[in-house]
Design a protein around this motif. Structure first.
Motif, PDB file in Angstrom:
ATOM      1  N   ARG A   1      39.419  27.412 -27.737  1.00  0.00           N
ATOM      2  CA  ARG A   1      39.522  28.357 -27.067  1.00  0.00           C
ATOM      3  C   ARG A   1      40.496  29.899 -27.517  1.00  0.00           C
ATOM      4  O   ARG A   1      40.827  29.207 -28.261  1.00  0.00           O
TER       5      ARG A   1
ATOM      6  N   GLU B   1      33.964  32.988 -23.486  1.00  0.00           N
ATOM      7  CA  GLU B   1      35.165  33.569 -23.371  1.00  0.00           C
ATOM      8  C   GLU B   1      35.497  34.816 -24.709  1.00  0.00           C
ATOM      9  O   GLU B   1      36.116  35.591 -23.861  1.00  0.00           O
TER      10      GLU B   1
ATOM     11  N   GLN C   1      26.140  22.560 -25.405  1.00  0.00           N
ATOM     12  CA  GLN C   1      27.193  24.212 -24.543  1.00  0.00           C
ATOM     13  C   GLN C   1      28.827  24.004 -24.666  1.00  0.00           C
ATOM     14  O   GLN C   1      28.953  25.360 -24.384  1.00  0.00           O
ATOM     15  N   LYS C   2      29.577  23.421 -25.311  1.00  0.00           N
ATOM     16  CA  LYS C   2      30.989  23.706 -26.202  1.00  0.00           C
ATOM     17  C   LYS C   2      31.005  25.106 -26.745  1.00  0.00           C
ATOM     18  O   LYS C   2      31.835  26.260 -26.408  1.00  0.00           O
TER      19      LYS C   2
ATOM     20  N   LYS D   1      30.556  27.628 -24.116  1.00  0.00           N
ATOM     21  CA  LYS D   1      31.731  28.372 -23.506  1.00  0.00           C
ATOM     22  C   LYS D   1      32.456  29.112 -24.788  1.00  0.00           C
ATOM     23  O   LYS D   1      32.537  29.930 -24.203  1.00  0.00           O
TER      24      LYS D   1
END
Length: 409
Positions: free
Chosen positions: A405, A300, A292-293, A296
């Motif tokens: 990120r 993004e 799931q990470k 993401k």
């Protein structure tokens, strides 16, 4: 079909992440329709053994299909990595009193980036490298190199030739071998009674914490924790006696091993055991939620590309690195997303990235084409790249990294 752990042969039941079908991460292509049509992809699925805690790919692509004569990766094209190697050589020479009477062997010695520093200090060396092209480059700079795959059999033969080692270095190779048991047994066979082997590898804990899914590719058969590595070493008759944590490759370990009784444990070993226990790397729970990470991060980055296109901004990449190829292929990106990628290695220039087919150009393409955004695909050298390519600020360009990120700076 039930898959078995490639180390302990227990059934594999827990998926860490399934990244789908991707081509070989170092399978750069000539810009030729026939080569593109012949490109192959393989499943890129990592599972965790709940018996020995080895995280591993399920697809064993044969090593001789990856580490061929023209294998493109050459270590010396990263100035930071060469400096890291020099510091290692100086530290090991001082710590273990290496000199003309000693022997240093490096397994997966590539183009001589590390052993050249021992040669300069007068310490006899031998490189062991399966990629013929890299071995030729090493020989040209005075690093004696054997072209072969290292395992218990080849190590025993080298010892019989008189190459018993005081120090064996193995940087970023323990994860690259399908038969990890036989590979590790080679170190026991080649080490002198008071010899030391050091293994550097990206730490599985950092992969999980920093969502470093792009370090997953077919030539990385294993993703390593101290929890597993201690079991591996104990089973082949060696012991871990010291550990250093390193910033390289997004967070690595340097594990020191020896014959039992040759050295006493340092406190670092118990400290890292405790850290991994706290992360539950010896329990199924420690590996849950990673997929799931990953999703993401991809969402993004794709949103960033959509925004850039919407306002007419150009996007290029820096570094035709294997990790970048995993990232682009898992995210489903191509030439419509990145106009080009630059790389310092002339072996990659003029080729296409595997899967995405983004063209690889020389570094001077940055100044010539002036992209608005430069995505640093090998994020582990982002500081080095931003310093070297600071001129993009002159036209308002910005650097981008996607992991762990999205960062635009």
């Amino acid at each position: 079909m039930t898959r078995l752990c490639r180390f302990c042969h227990s059934p594999l039941t827990q998926t860490l992440v399934d990244l789908g079908q991707t081509p070989l991460a170092n399978g750069y292509l000539p810009d030729d329709p026939a080569a593109i049509s012949a490109e192959r992809s393989f499943p890129l699925h990592v599972m965790v053994c709940n018996a020995c805690w080895l995280a591993q790919t399920t697809e064993t692509v044969p090593a001789d299909a990856i580490f061929t004569h023209d294998y493109a990766y050459l270590s010396s094209y990263s100035a930071g990595w060469v400096a890291h190697a020099r510091h290692y050589a100086e530290a090991m020479t001082a710590r273990f009193a290496l000199g003309p009477q000693s022997r240093v062997v490096e397994v997966a010695s590539n183009d001589g980036y590390l052993l050249q520093h021992f040669v300069a200090m007068g310490v006899p060396v031998l490189g062991v490298e399966p990629a013929g092209h890299a071995a030729e480059v090493a020989e040209e700079i005075g690093v004696p190199t054997r072209v072969l795959f290292f395992d218990k059999t080849s190590a025993t033969a080298l010892r019989a030739e008189g190459f018993a080692a005081d120090l064996i270095a193995a940087n970023n190779v323990l994860a690259h071998v399908p038969d990890i048991r036989s590979f590790a047994a080679g170190f026991k066979a080649l080490l002198k009674p008071t010899g030391v082997a050091t293994f550097e590898f990206p730490h599985l804990a950092r992969l999980l914490e920093q969502v470093q899914f792009d370090t997953i590719y077919h030539e990385h058969y294993s993703y390593l924790s101290l929890t597993f590595v201690e079991r591996l070493m104990n089973e082949i008759g060696l012991v871990v006696f010291d550990i250093e944590t390193l910033p390289t490759h997004g967070g690595s370990l340097r594990v020191f091993v020896c014959h039992p009784g040759a050295y006493s444990d340092t406190p670092a070993v118990a400290l890292l055991r405790a850290r991994e226990a706290a992360m539950k790397l010896g329990q199924a729970e420690g590996y849950q939620g990673f997929a799931q990470k990953v999703e993401k991060v991809i969402v993004e980055f794709r949103a960033f590309l959509a925004r850039a296109r919407a306002i007419g901004k150009s996007v290029a990449g820096y570094g035709a690195a294997a990790k970048g190829n995993t990232f682009l292929n898992v995210a489903g990106l191509g030439v419509g997303d990145l106009a080009f990628v630059v790389d310092r290695n002339p072996q990659k220039q003029g080729h296409l990235l595997p899967g995405s087919h983004v063209p690889v150009l020389a570094i001077d393409a940055i100044a010539a084409r002036k992209p608005d955004y430069l995505v640093i695909l090998p994020w582990n050298i982002a500081a080095e790249v931003m310093e070297q390519q600071a001129q993009i600020r002159d036209w308002g360009g910005q650097f981008v990294t996607a992991i762990p990120r999205l960062m635009i700076r």
